[in-house]
Design an enzyme around this catalytic site. Structure first.
Site, short mmCIF file in Angstrom:
data_model
loop_
_atom_site.label_atom_id
_atom_site.label_comp_id
_atom_site.label_asym_id
_atom_site.label_seq_id
_atom_site.Cartn_x
_atom_site.Cartn_y
_atom_site.Cartn_z
N CYS A 109 0.81 -1.22 0.00
CA CYS A 109 0.00 0.00 0.00
C CYS A 109 0.84 1.27 0.00
O CYS A 109 0.58 2.21 -0.76
CB CYS A 109 -0.94 -0.02 1.19
SG CYS A 109 -0.14 -0.45 2.75
N HIS B 133 -3.03 6.49 4.37
CA HIS B 133 -1.60 6.58 4.68
C HIS B 133 -1.05 7.92 4.18
O HIS B 133 -1.39 8.35 3.07
CB HIS B 133 -0.83 5.48 3.93
CG HIS B 133 -0.94 4.11 4.52
ND1 HIS B 133 -1.71 3.81 5.61
CD2 HIS B 133 -0.34 2.94 4.14
CE1 HIS B 133 -1.59 2.51 5.88
NE2 HIS B 133 -0.77 1.96 5.01
#
Lengths: 337, 337
Positions: A133, A246
């Site tokens: 990710c 994130h």
């Protein structure tokens, strides 16, 4: 995105009850992927349970390799061990298998794809790896910068959400934060330490060189996706008490001179990126805004105080479950349409 | 620390009701500073109110320059504007004035002191600047590394607690997190954006070069304290939803070769530092442990993937209200004992 001429595909999602699996169903719908049939596979425990989806009510099925092989596209949101055991065989009847685990990412014979950056590397492979990710979110910005200015060095510090540990990670953040605010004991089981109002500078296991595997994934995968095998990339990966987007503070040294304006112009034209960079107005990447969005936010672009006119500091933020997982997987499937 | 022979001092704290001012009272007590008399000064609004302290019940007084001038040591936990207006005059009768604001930090005639690193720079100055919290926490680790290996470049990404915005910052984090968990509207007044389960890549105002003033403080102050006027230092300063310990991911390039073991040995001997670096056992710097502690935690020490044997990545965590503010101010006062 689908085109009117694309023939509908039979799509299987294995690991359909996890955080990523559930997002995969949503993303297929949000992007109008031409789904002829949707098979949702999960553990024996979940089998038989019905779930509401944008494609109607579906019954979860226990994983059955023979059955899954019959689909056109198989999205794997499972563990690395499970993927290692099953993924290659699932391609036997021609299905395109897209694996979200790290099991095959470093296999030279398996393309590791972020469609905006290296769709060409798909070739006619039937097993495709979906990247880590943090890497997927970084490279949609780093790829265009590399093309325009050449990357010489990349230094990344991450601010990673609890969704990286799955639905259980997000639940632990919420539940334990509630406990702390109510004066109840705070515990941890998903994370190694309590996460409320804390941070944890460890994601995944430590390697011999003192970096975590998560940190080395960023190094290894950035090199593979950008096709710069020896690019120096260093990462510090930190879990923070956020839900599902994130963020990353990135310093790059470039081969050619670069200005913030030139970088913004390149990124404004880059697919999968939205430039959020009017700092005086408080406009910069933040989890608050990036959550639920397909595009990765890029901002805080400025001339590096370290590398001068051959460097930039920037800040990126992307939804870990979307560009960091489910969206990228569906985008890979879209390349076959 | 105090010595048996040190004669007790009359100490005034101006801004005694703020988060830093309150910590200053506690730190004086925790470090057995020889306090002959403690004067607590605050705004007109607070004057007359009594507060419980480890030194007994005290009555808050309205700031009165003539009165404050009579103390031996004056700790200022006030705004930069207030400090600019009053600090120089407060030294007139010989008081040592230690200012926690940024008003005088970049004045060549005002020493900027972190006692573990540059106590020698105090000279016989009567006005001393206390550094920015992020800088103070970083330099207790960077100073010893510079002495041993020489610093060539420093890149910092911060994970800064809400205490940097004072008691109101911490209160907003708690209150708004509670609101979010209870499904109530989440607002923000101390911070520019909502802070619960979010991060904000802005601390202080933006400068012309695209860095915030907070980020430039780290550059300017690190150079001044370490006495390396042209050291390239770059910072990305990010507010995260934690209470009162700042963390920092730091990459350094060194002039001499360095190994993680050599760095750990240097840091183990460094005052104000505690090495927390057994990552396999989950031992590394974290706000959870650094909160309330005097020492700055340093860990995650590893050979840089960017600078090779001339570089390190490391992670530090220190209490923003203590080493980042009140403790450092009291340590400066201790230099006069």
């Amino acid at each position: 995105m689908s085109t009117p001429s694309a023939s509908p595909r039979r799509v299987a999602i294995v690991g359909a009850t996890g955080a990523v699996g559930r997002e995969m169903v949503d993303v297929l719908h949000r992007r109008s992927f031409p789904v002829a049939e949707l098979g949702l596979f999960a553990s024996e425990r979940s089998a038989g349970r019905t779930v509401e989806t944008p494609f109607g009510t579906k019954t979860l099925e226990a994983f059955d390799a023979e059955k899954v092989k019959g689909y056109d596209i198989v999205l794997l949101a499972v563990s690395g061990d499970f993927a290692k055991a099953h993924a290659p065989a699932l391609t036997e009847k021609g299905a395109l298998v897209i694996d979200n685990s790290s099991a095959f990412r470093y296999d030279d014979n398996v393309p590791l794809i972020v469609p905006e950056i290296n769709a060409h590397a798909m070739g006619d492979a039937k097993l495709i790896a979906n990247p880590n990710c943090t890497t997927a979110i970084a490279v949609v910005a780093l790829g265009p910068l590399h093309k325009a200015f050449g990357l010489r060095r990349v230094i990344v510090s991450t601010y990673q959400a609890t969704s990286g540990a799955g639905a259980e990670g997000m639940a632990e953040l919420e539940e334990q934060t509630r406990n702390q605010l109510e004066g109840k004991p705070v515990t941890n089981s998903v994370f190694r330490h309590p996460i409320p109002f804390n941070l944890i500078p460890q994601i995944d296991a430590f390697q011999e060189n003192g970096y975590t595997k998560e940190e080395m994934k960023v190094t290894w995968e950035t090199r593979k996706i950008l096709e710069i095998p020896d690019l120096p990339v260093s990462c510090t990966a930190v879990r923070i008490p956020t839900y599902r987007a994130h963020s990353e503070a990135i310093t790059v040294e470039t081969l050619s001179p670069v200005t913030p304006d030139a970088a913004r112009a390149v990124l404004a034209d880059a697919p999968g990126v939205v430039v959020k960079d009017v700092p005086a107005d408080g406009i910069y990447p933040m989890p608050l805004n990036a959550t639920g969005q397909f595009d990765v936010e890029v901002g805080r672009i400025r001339t590096s105080l370290i590398f001068g006119d051959h460097g930039l500091d920037l800040f990126v933020c992307g939804d870990q479950l979307l560009k960091g997982a489910a969206l990228n997987a569906v985008q890979i499937a879209e390349l076959t349409l």
